[in-house]
Design an enzyme around this catalytic site. Structure first.
Site, PDB file in Angstrom:
ATOM      1  N   HIS A 128      83.321  96.225  36.181  1.00 37.68           N
ATOM      2  CA  HIS A 128      83.932  95.235  37.070  1.00 37.68           C
ATOM      3  C   HIS A 128      84.608  95.962  38.241  1.00 37.68           C
ATOM      4  O   HIS A 128      85.331  96.936  38.035  1.00 37.68           O
ATOM      5  CB  HIS A 128      84.964  94.449  36.251  1.00 37.68           C
ATOM      6  CG  HIS A 128      85.549  93.273  36.960  1.00 37.68           C
ATOM      7  ND1 HIS A 128      86.381  93.410  38.052  1.00 37.68           N
ATOM      8  CD2 HIS A 128      85.434  91.951  36.725  1.00 37.68           C
ATOM      9  CE1 HIS A 128      86.756  92.208  38.452  1.00 37.68           C
ATOM     10  NE2 HIS A 128      86.197  91.303  37.678  1.00 37.68           N
ATOM     11  N   ARG A 150      80.575  92.261  39.861  1.00 43.78           N
ATOM     12  CA  ARG A 150      79.798  92.676  38.688  1.00 43.78           C
ATOM     13  C   ARG A 150      78.328  92.458  38.988  1.00 43.78           C
ATOM     14  O   ARG A 150      77.970  91.685  39.888  1.00 43.78           O
ATOM     15  CB  ARG A 150      80.137  91.803  37.475  1.00 43.78           C
ATOM     16  CG  ARG A 150      81.573  91.739  37.079  1.00 43.78           C
ATOM     17  CD  ARG A 150      81.694  90.963  35.769  1.00 43.78           C
ATOM     18  NE  ARG A 150      82.595  89.829  35.860  1.00 43.78           N
ATOM     19  CZ  ARG A 150      82.701  88.876  34.936  1.00 43.78           C
ATOM     20  NH1 ARG A 150      81.915  88.906  33.861  1.00 43.78           N
ATOM     21  NH2 ARG A 150      83.537  87.882  35.083  1.00 43.78           N
ATOM     22  N   LYS A 177      76.610  88.928  39.761  1.00 43.46           N
ATOM     23  CA  LYS A 177      77.632  87.924  40.101  1.00 43.46           C
ATOM     24  C   LYS A 177      77.657  87.784  41.622  1.00 43.46           C
ATOM     25  O   LYS A 177      76.990  88.516  42.353  1.00 43.46           O
ATOM     26  CB  LYS A 177      78.996  88.341  39.555  1.00 43.46           C
ATOM     27  CG  LYS A 177      79.077  88.284  38.028  1.00 43.46           C
ATOM     28  CD  LYS A 177      79.551  86.940  37.514  1.00 43.46           C
ATOM     29  CE  LYS A 177      81.057  86.799  37.672  1.00 43.46           C
ATOM     30  NZ  LYS A 177      81.512  85.464  37.192  1.00 43.46           N
ATOM     31  N   ASP A 197      82.400  88.109  46.785  1.00 47.77           N
ATOM     32  CA  ASP A 197      83.734  87.517  46.900  1.00 47.77           C
ATOM     33  C   ASP A 197      84.521  88.445  47.818  1.00 47.77           C
ATOM     34  O   ASP A 197      84.513  89.665  47.620  1.00 47.77           O
ATOM     35  CB  ASP A 197      84.366  87.432  45.504  1.00 47.77           C
ATOM     36  CG  ASP A 197      85.815  86.922  45.512  1.00 47.77           C
ATOM     37  OD1 ASP A 197      86.483  87.014  46.572  1.00 47.77           O
ATOM     38  OD2 ASP A 197      86.278  86.450  44.463  1.00 47.77           O
ATOM     39  N   CYS A 225      87.456  89.352  48.032  1.00 48.18           N
ATOM     40  CA  CYS A 225      88.480  90.263  47.496  1.00 48.18           C
ATOM     41  C   CYS A 225      87.889  91.608  47.113  1.00 48.18           C
ATOM     42  O   CYS A 225      88.586  92.622  47.121  1.00 48.18           O
ATOM     43  CB  CYS A 225      89.232  89.637  46.326  1.00 48.18           C
ATOM     44  SG  CYS A 225      88.301  89.536  44.788  1.00 48.18           S
ATOM     45  N   TYR A 226      86.584  91.644  46.794  1.00 44.44           N
ATOM     46  CA  TYR A 226      85.981  92.928  46.436  1.00 44.44           C
ATOM     47  C   TYR A 226      85.795  93.824  47.659  1.00 44.44           C
ATOM     48  O   TYR A 226      85.447  94.988  47.512  1.00 44.44           O
ATOM     49  CB  TYR A 226      84.655  92.717  45.694  1.00 44.44           C
ATOM     50  CG  TYR A 226      84.876  92.009  44.374  1.00 44.44           C
ATOM     51  CD1 TYR A 226      85.649  92.615  43.385  1.00 44.44           C
ATOM     52  CD2 TYR A 226      84.376  90.741  44.132  1.00 44.44           C
ATOM     53  CE1 TYR A 226      85.905  91.969  42.190  1.00 44.44           C
ATOM     54  CE2 TYR A 226      84.625  90.092  42.934  1.00 44.44           C
ATOM     55  CZ  TYR A 226      85.394  90.702  41.978  1.00 44.44           C
ATOM     56  OH  TYR A 226      85.650  90.063  40.799  1.00 44.44           O
ATOM     57  N   ASP A 261      87.673  83.892  49.588  1.00 43.39           N
ATOM     58  CA  ASP A 261      86.581  84.434  48.788  1.00 43.39           C
ATOM     59  C   ASP A 261      85.246  84.249  49.516  1.00 43.39           C
ATOM     60  O   ASP A 261      84.532  85.202  49.843  1.00 43.39           O
ATOM     61  CB  ASP A 261      86.654  83.689  47.430  1.00 43.39           C
ATOM     62  CG  ASP A 261      85.414  83.779  46.570  1.00 43.39           C
ATOM     63  OD1 ASP A 261      84.377  84.263  47.030  1.00 43.39           O
ATOM     64  OD2 ASP A 261      85.478  83.325  45.412  1.00 43.39           O
ATOM     65  N   ASP A 316      93.915  82.083  50.346  1.00 44.96           N
ATOM     66  CA  ASP A 316      95.174  82.280  49.616  1.00 44.96           C
ATOM     67  C   ASP A 316      95.723  83.658  49.949  1.00 44.96           C
ATOM     68  O   ASP A 316      95.066  84.450  50.630  1.00 44.96           O
ATOM     69  CB  ASP A 316      94.977  82.097  48.100  1.00 44.96           C
ATOM     70  CG  ASP A 316      93.888  82.990  47.533  1.00 44.96           C
ATOM     71  OD1 ASP A 316      93.757  84.124  48.012  1.00 44.96           O
ATOM     72  OD2 ASP A 316      93.180  82.558  46.610  1.00 44.96           O
ATOM     73  N   HIS A 338      93.552  86.701  48.566  1.00 47.53           N
ATOM     74  CA  HIS A 338      92.362  87.044  49.344  1.00 47.53           C
ATOM     75  C   HIS A 338      92.728  87.555  50.742  1.00 47.53           C
ATOM     76  O   HIS A 338      92.067  88.428  51.275  1.00 47.53           O
ATOM     77  CB  HIS A 338      91.407  85.848  49.419  1.00 47.53           C
ATOM     78  CG  HIS A 338      90.620  85.655  48.159  1.00 47.53           C
ATOM     79  ND1 HIS A 338      91.059  84.865  47.125  1.00 47.53           N
ATOM     80  CD2 HIS A 338      89.445  86.196  47.744  1.00 47.53           C
ATOM     81  CE1 HIS A 338      90.176  84.915  46.128  1.00 47.53           C
ATOM     82  NE2 HIS A 338      89.197  85.710  46.482  1.00 47.53           N
TER      83      HIS A 338
END
Lengths: 509, 470
Positions: free
Chosen positions: B262, B310, B313, B316, B318-319, B383, B390, B393
């Site tokens: 992750h 991942r 997946k 997003d 945030c990654y 995201d 938010d 993020h």
């Protein structure tokens, strides 16, 4: 023709004598005003025409009335005789010695409405409610005294009294809300919590990211702080944790505290798990639930399961059943998979059943990487066929060849169904590493997913196959072909990773 | 100069002209679904397809009114600053779920403001007063007043205090009780629990390393630590080995041993390792670096351009930080200390203008500026377009943007291995290859290990470095 303004008509009329009787007041404020004028003679006339406009009689009354107050308030001291004379005169003239002040402040109600704007009957109703609340409060204080007295004798109050008190507090709560907008929470209303002094959170107005807590939540956590501080582990605290969890399941502190209560009271772990199941179904994304479950498992294991293999097996079965239920709703839930692995390790539950359920999840969605990861875990962490502490990316000589073969075949079968699915390729690589086998052992397999490399009619159905083959060619000493794979990946089949493919090219020697 | 940029925008991608997008040069990589697609449909491929459908109109400019020559909208700093400031004000009751993680909001917002070039001075006194009651006598900070201490919230508060800076802020922390508490969290197997009785995972390893090294805490383990009985004598002993077992067969890193790889845990692992020793030593010692790089690189998708957390997946925003922030540490582990940048007369470090980054900086920048900005009145970063912005993020998308726009280098390794996190780092604007964003949109920088500006790291470290013991 416009109506003549009333004020002008009044001002034009110099005759002051016959003041028309006041209309009955509508609002509380109007009534106060009327009473003010009644106790302050000539005041209204004074406001209208000023001192010079008053008749001589009015002037006298006005002035004399003003002189009363300093004497009445003992600001001026008179000798006894003068004092008598003075009051005689006051009585004779019928001057008021007590006077209401102007602009009496009635305050505001819970909505911020000025009470002086209330209608008379509204105020009556409000006063009645206040009287009721006072009366209830007297009974409430009596209850507290009675209970204190009973306690000092080591006795308890009859349930009837407690029920009445509960009822009373509800009534008081309704009245308080109605009158003052105060919302005494359900805990403050429950006599069971009377001995706890809640610890509220007090923050300055400009605290950062200050949350406007709902009243119920603020109350519940205030009591929580108090019972945690006194390290109380009791059934009522257990109920309190449930209350807080329902309002905020991410509150990790309350979960840690709940576990302490469960262990201190030696509560049934299966009951707790049962309760937890419902919470978990309501809050799929919450992960405190799963750590709590892990703590329960450890506790249960230490007390029961470690010495009762059959019970352990039963427990593992019911747990994996529930986990499967949750995973069917949220197939990649990280914390659920994580708990599942913990459970299997703890209870040594390396069963064929576990492999089968994971397999069916992979088959439902070949791209479910969580399921693939779980498969890798149950195959290669099983202590009966693996070395403890062996890193995931390194060769483990203890794993039997047959298992390596089986897993290679499984991955290859799934790759054929969806050649661009990276999960199955990563799995294949992982298995080869565990088995200490070179990538070249699957070179032939991987070569079927591309053709005519470098030619006009180049075809690639899996970029992962090209990636793998670049390493195979490299190992076989065919640097040019290895470079070609990477070049095609970089330029054509996976160009968003160009930087990486170029790095790989630079590493080829 | 600003005017000419505007004119250029008007000419090339005016808001009114239909088909103006064609005027902008957007690589086809970011305009069409990937070349290779399997016919087999599953739940994962369906949501992936939906995501591509969702982001394409943003990537191709259809959802934006103003684009530069590369088809990219501006970073609307003002709008995002407004959003972040609002998050630091009074939050409505629906935020009750944030009650246990409120200190994160301090860090996310202050760090975002700092990246956007805002002055944090006005927040110092407020922060100090807000966090004081959150510290527990038994050491560490909880999520709020009366909550148990937790490593995540402690990490967030220590970083927030470092962000606002100043002796008064640093003095809030009770180092002695912090040390005692950390000793309680240290486990027999070398890892850290997040709270006493809480979960043990690689976040714990990272957060503890950050707190220990920023506060210059003694490493000796107290004799009542659960790890002491297992033979550990230092807070950090066995930690690298513990982190090593978090690397999975995929090459990525999981929360703890045996779970799925992750992105967020990869950053925690690399951050932790880069504190306990210099990255070229510790990352190479404890990680299978080629597999790790391969996995990290696989996190970047096209056409999206962003990172996923991942395998299989969705991307997003945030990654952008959790995965994007791994690259400087990976680069440092590969290159080792590079020495100081040569001056104008010195040896030219860059012998070519070709971008030699391991990931597509422009792909990430494209995803962030096109898809992660909430351009409505709300502002903030998100995201993906279908999600609300938010504070979380906003912080991590901006952190990722910063790491894509700037280039960190490990200049010199720590002189002494016991000086935790004492490596010398240097940052320069990344200028190689084509620059697709407007220079005004280059944001501030954050230290690759501590995720706050470098001078803030230096200030808190130098304040505490004079302290021996407590």
């Amino acid at each position: 023709m416009p109506a003549k303004p009333k004020a002008t008509a009044k001002a034009a009329n110099p005759e002051p004598k016959a003041t028309p009787p006041d209309a009955p007041p509508v609002t509380v404020g109007e009534r106060s005003k009327q009473r003010y004028y009644q106790t302050n003679p000539v005041e209204r006339r004074f406001e209208e025409v000023g001192f010079p406009g008053l008749t001589p009689a009015e002037k006298k009354t006005y002035t004399h009335a003003r002189l009363i107050l300093p004497v009445a308030n003992r600001q001026v001291s008179l000798s006894n005789k003068t004092d008598r004379e003075y009051w005689k005169q006051v009585t004779k003239e019928g001057l008021p010695c007590r006077r209401l002040k102007n602009n009496y402040n009635w305050g505001t109600d819970k909505h911020g409405r000025d009470i002086s704007t209330y209608r008379i009957d509204e105020l009556k109703k409000r006063s009645l409610s206040q009287a009721k609340l006072t009366a209830l409060n007297v009974l409430h204080q009596q209850f507290l005294l009675k209970r204190e007295a009973a306690r000092s004798k080591g006795a308890k109050l009859p349930q009837e009294d407690i029920d009445q008190e509960k009822q009373r507090r509800q009534e008081m709560a309704v009245l308080k809300r109605e009158l003052y907008g105060e919302i005494p929470g359900p805990l403050a209303n429950d006599p069971e919590w009377d001995d706890v002094i809640p610890i509220p959170q007090e923050e300055s107005q400009d605290a950062l990211a200050r949350i406007a807590y709902p009243d119920d939540y603020a109350e519940a956590v205030s009591y929580l702080r108090a019972v945690m501080a006194s390290e109380e582990y009791s059934p009522r605290c257990l109920r309190l944790t449930e209350r807080v969890i329902a309002m905020n399941p991410g509150h990790y502190t309350v979960w840690l505290y709940r576990f302490k209560i469960v262990s201190a009271l030696k509560l049934s772990i299966t009951d707790e798990i049962q309760w937890l199941n419902d919470v978990a179904l309501d809050h799929l994304k919450n992960y405190q639930i799963w750590h709590h479950r892990q703590l329960l498992l450890d506790h249960h294991y230490a007390n029961t399961l470690s010495s009762d293999a059959e019970a352990a097996k039963q427990f593992a079965k019911s747990e994996t059943d529930f986990i499967s239920k949750i995973l069917s709703k949220d197939t990649k839930n990280y914390h659920v998979w994580s708990y599942r692995q913990y459970l299997i390790t703890k209870l040594d539950y390396w069963s064929p059943f576990e492999l089968a359920t994971t397999q069916s999840m992979i088959e439902d969605d070949l791209r479910n990487n969580s399921a693939w990861s779980h498969r890798f875990f149950i195959v290669f962490s099983d202590p009966s066929i693996s070395t403890k502490g062996s890193a995931s990316t390194e060769h483990d000589p203890k794993v039997p060849d047959a298992i390596i073969d089986r897993e290679i075949a499984y991955a290859q079968e799934k790759i054929k169904l969806a050649p661009q699915n990276q999960s199955s390729w990563l799995y294949l690589r992982g298995v080869l590493a565990k088995g200490g086998r070179g990538l070249d052992t699957v070179g032939e397999f991987a070569s079927q997913f591309f053709s005519n490399l470098g030619a006009e009619d180049e075809e690639v159905t899996s970029s992962h196959a090209l990636d793998l083959m670049s390493e195979v060619y490299h190992k076989q000493g065919d640097i040019e072909k290895a470079k070609l794979c990477l070049k095609e990946l970089s330029e054509k089949w996976d160009p968003v990773r160009e930087g990486y493919w170029k790095y790989r090219l630079s590493e080829l020697k | 100069m600003a005017a000419s940029v505007e004119q250029q925008q008007q000419q090339q991608a005016g808001p009114a002209a239909p088909g103006a997008q064609q005027g902008a040069s957007i690589p086809s990589l970011f305009m069409f679904p990937p070349m290779i697609r399997d016919a087999l449909e599953t739940d994962s491929s369906n949501v992936q397809d939906d995501t591509v459908d969702e982001v394409l109109p943003f990537l191709t400019g259809k959802e934006h009114s103003q684009l530069n020559a590369h088809g990219i909208p501006r970073l609307d700093k003002e709008r995002h600053v407004r959003f972040v400031k609002k998050q630091l004000g009074v939050l409505p009751s629906m935020y009750v779920g944030a009650d246990p993680s409120r200190p994160w909001i301090f860090y996310w917002c202050l760090n975002a403001l700092s990246l956007l070039g805002e002055d944090l001075e006005p927040y110092r006194a407020r922060l100090i007063e807000t966090v004081r009651p959150i510290q527990n006598k038994t050491g560490g900070f909880g999520g709020g007043f009366g909550q148990s201490s937790h490593l995540a919230t402690t990490y967030a508060i220590v970083l927030s205090l470092a962000l606002v800076g100043g002796d008064e802020a640093f003095e809030v922390v009770d180092r002695r009780s912090m040390w005692k508490w950390l000793c309680q969290l240290k486990q027999e197997d070398g890892g850290f629990q997040m709270a006493v009785g809480g979960e043990e995972d690689v976040r714990g390893a990272y957060c503890a390393s950050v707190v220990i090294s920023l506060l210059n805490l003694p490493l000796d383990l107290s004799s009542d630590s659960p790890a002491y009985a297992a033979g550990h004598t230092s807070l950090l002993s066995g930690l690298g080995e513990w982190v090593r077992l978090c690397q999975t067969y995929e090459g990525g890193v999981s929360a703890n041993h045996g779970v799925e790889a992750h992105g967020a845990y990869a950053f925690c692992a690399l951050g932790c390792l880069s504190i306990i020793d210099s990255p070229h030593r510790s990352i190479r010692r404890y990680m299978d670096v080629p597999r790790l790089i391969s996995w990290l690189s696989s996190r970047q998708y096209a056409p999206e351009g962003g990172f996923s957390g991942r395998t299989n997946k969705l991307v997003d925003g945030c990654y952008s930080h959790w995965v994007g922030g791994c690259w400087p540490l990976i680069e440092a582990s590969l290159s080792g200390p590079e020495g100081p940048t040569a001056g104008p007369a010195g040896r030219p470090l860059e012998d070519t203008d070709v971008d030699d980054s391991l990931f597509s900086r422009n792909g990430l920048i494209r995803y962030i500026l096109c898809c992660c900005q909430d351009m409505s009145k709300r502002g903030g970063m998100r995201d993906k377009p279908s999600k609300y912005s938010d504070a979380y993020h906003t912080c991590y998308v901006l952190s990722g943007l910063s790491s894509a726009q700037n280039k960190w280098r490990l200049v010199a390794s720590r002189a002494d291995e016991t000086l935790l996190g004492d490596d010398l780092w240097e940052v320069l604007p990344h200028t190689k290859g084509e620059q697709i964003f407007d220079e005004d949109d280059r944001i501030g920088t954050i230290h690759p290990v501590y995720a706050i500006p470098q001078h803030r790291v230096d200030a808190i470290r130098s304040y505490f470095s004079s302290k021996e013991g407590f």
